[in-house]
Design an enzyme around this catalytic site. Structure first.
Site, PDB file in Angstrom:
ATOM      1  N   SER A   1       1.249  -1.063  -0.036  1.00 48.83           N
ATOM      2  CA  SER A   1       0.084  -0.001  -0.040  1.00 48.83           C
ATOM      3  C   SER A   1       0.280   1.459  -0.097  1.00 48.83           C
ATOM      4  O   SER A   1       1.246   1.066   1.642  1.00 48.83           O
ATOM      5  CB  SER A   1      -1.242   0.031   0.698  1.00 48.83           C
ATOM      6  OG  SER A   1      -1.317   1.475   0.944  1.00 48.83           O
TER       7      SER A   1
ATOM      8  N   HIS B   1       0.126   4.315   0.419  1.00 45.20           N
ATOM      9  CA  HIS B   1       0.321   5.068   1.543  1.00 45.20           C
ATOM     10  C   HIS B   1       1.366   5.208   3.471  1.00 45.20           C
ATOM     11  O   HIS B   1       1.383   6.018   3.784  1.00 45.20           O
ATOM     12  CB  HIS B   1      -0.708   5.784   2.391  1.00 45.20           C
ATOM     13  CG  HIS B   1      -2.021   5.119   2.496  1.00 45.20           C
ATOM     14  ND1 HIS B   1      -1.879   3.682   2.426  1.00 45.20           N
ATOM     15  CD2 HIS B   1      -1.880   4.451   4.404  1.00 45.20           C
ATOM     16  CE1 HIS B   1      -2.751   3.197   3.228  1.00 45.20           C
ATOM     17  NE2 HIS B   1      -2.676   3.529   4.297  1.00 45.20           N
TER      18      HIS B   1
ATOM     19  N   CYS C   1      -9.068  -2.157  21.886  1.00 47.98           N
ATOM     20  CA  CYS C   1     -10.074  -2.233  23.116  1.00 47.98           C
ATOM     21  C   CYS C   1     -10.531  -0.573  23.407  1.00 47.98           C
ATOM     22  O   CYS C   1      -9.291  -0.072  23.530  1.00 47.98           O
ATOM     23  CB  CYS C   1      -8.880  -2.895  23.858  1.00 47.98           C
ATOM     24  SG  CYS C   1      -9.763  -3.029  25.261  1.00 47.98           S
TER      25      CYS C   1
END
Length: 383
Positions: free
Chosen positions: A199, A201, A325
């Site tokens: 990817s 970016h 979380c």
């Protein structure tokens, strides 16, 4: 804040490289036409696309016709998994993957399961390293169509034993897909894989550009409806200005990778050592040696992760969390869960080409007080 903000989340998105910015502006002027047409402007666009493909392929040490540009790294990951499984459906319908794959890979696995396929998740050690014995046994099982292994953990930085894992796949006759999003432009990716994704970016290119590489001889079939572009591997008109910018940035960061690793790795070592020494009840996770040079993750007991990220942001530190979380989900990261490490108060720091020693020192100076204040607000004192 008296100091300028410090951006420490390059693992999510690295700041746009200056070379990428220049290349994109030039391509907007010269590469706006459809490269699939035959008139003059289109031929010029095609030249730019071919040059970007050749430059990117050279960095990856692959053939240009093995490389396709996709609308994102996630799209590339989905296509890698689903296309690899579809291409080998006569062999079987089992996907083998590590327990710490990126969610994009796991979501593709869920789609495969919903369609009647099966999968095997291979465990990792407490440092986040693949269990090679379990992996070798899994890929040698009956009906395995594809194996998927992340090159280096996007959450804790542990570099995986790709060469050994690839050897086990080769012995079993199973193609290996590698999610190299965190590695490309930073560390070499060993040979032996059949399909790879990345990817832009992550290395300082613009968002909206992914890479999908399918090596010659690999049985891979596009999971999308037929489209003549990008060798039929991904549909739609490519975002040529962004692709040109991504290729320019990749060439630059690949050339600088060794020097950047030498600069950033000692800063990460300092973070690992100082956080352990100055923050009580903290666990620094991930392999301390076989790791990415720019990334470190630690977890603070008795601290809510979301509260810690917001507190750091108010003090001018943009960090991420290896854990999902939060007070709303109460669901820890599947990566940290698979490693069996502390997931509360989790912080991931990932440096980039503009990160400075002064920024790291400021973070290390302020972090103990920030954690202590949050614990006091929660009624946890005396640590």
């Amino acid at each position: 804040m008296s100091e300028p903000p410090a951006y420490f989340d390059a693992a999510s998105a690295a700041p746009l490289h200056p070379v990428a910015r220049q290349a994109m502006l030039a391509a907007l002027e010269d590469g706006w036409a459809d490269p699939g047409k035959l008139y003059t402007q289109a031929r010029r666009a095609r030249q730019l696309l071919d040059a970007a493909r050749a430059a990117t392929a050279e960095v990856l040490r692959v053939r240009p016709d093995e490389l396709s540009f996709t609308p994102s790294g996630t799209t590339a990951a989905h296509a890698a998994v689903l296309g690899g499984l579809t291409g080998r459906r006569r062999v079987g319908a089992t996907l083998v993957h590590s327990a710490i794959e990126h969610s994009a890979v796991l979501h593709a696995a869920e789609r495969h399961l919903a369609g009647g396929g099966s999968s095997t998740s291979v465990p990792v050690s407490r440092s986040g390293r693949l269990d090679l014995d379990a992996w070798s046994g899994a890929v040698a099982g009956p009906g395995v169509a594809l194996a998927a292994l992340i090159s280096a953990s996007h959450e804790v930085g542990t570099v995986q034993p790709l060469a050994e894992a690839a050897g086990a796949c080769a012995a079993a006759g199973v193609p290996l897909y590698v999610d190299a999003a965190q590695s490309v432009g930073r560390i070499p990716v060993p040979e032996g894989w059949s399909v790879l994704s990345a990817s832009a970016h992550k290395w300082g290119g613009p968002p909206g550009v992914g890479l999908l590489v399918v090596r010659k001889g690999t049985r891979w079939e596009s999971p999308y409806p037929a489209d003549e572009r990008e060798a039929g591997r991904t549909p739609g008109v490519p975002n040529l200005p962004a692709i040109v910018a991504a290729a320019a940035a990749l060439r630059m960061v690949a050339a600088e990778a060794s020097a950047e690793a030498e600069r950033l790795s000692p800063l990460v070592d300092r973070i690992r050592a100082t956080v352990s020494a100055t923050v009580p009840d903290v666990e620094v996770v991930g392999d301390p040696v076989d790791r990415l040079p720019h990334l470190v993750t630690f977890s603070c007991l008795y601290v809510d992760g979301e509260a810690l990220l917001h507190a750091l942001d108010r003090r001018g530190f943009a960090v991420s969390s290896g854990s999902s979380c939060t007070s709303s989900t109460l669901r820890p990261s599947h990566v940290l869960e698979a490693m069996g490490v502390l997931s509360h108060g989790n912080v991931r720091i990932s440096l980039h080409r503009d990160s400075t020693e002064a920024e790291v020192d400021r973070l290390l100076a302020e972090l103990p007080g920030i954690v202590a204040d949050l614990r006091a607000e929660a009624g946890v004192v005396g640590l």
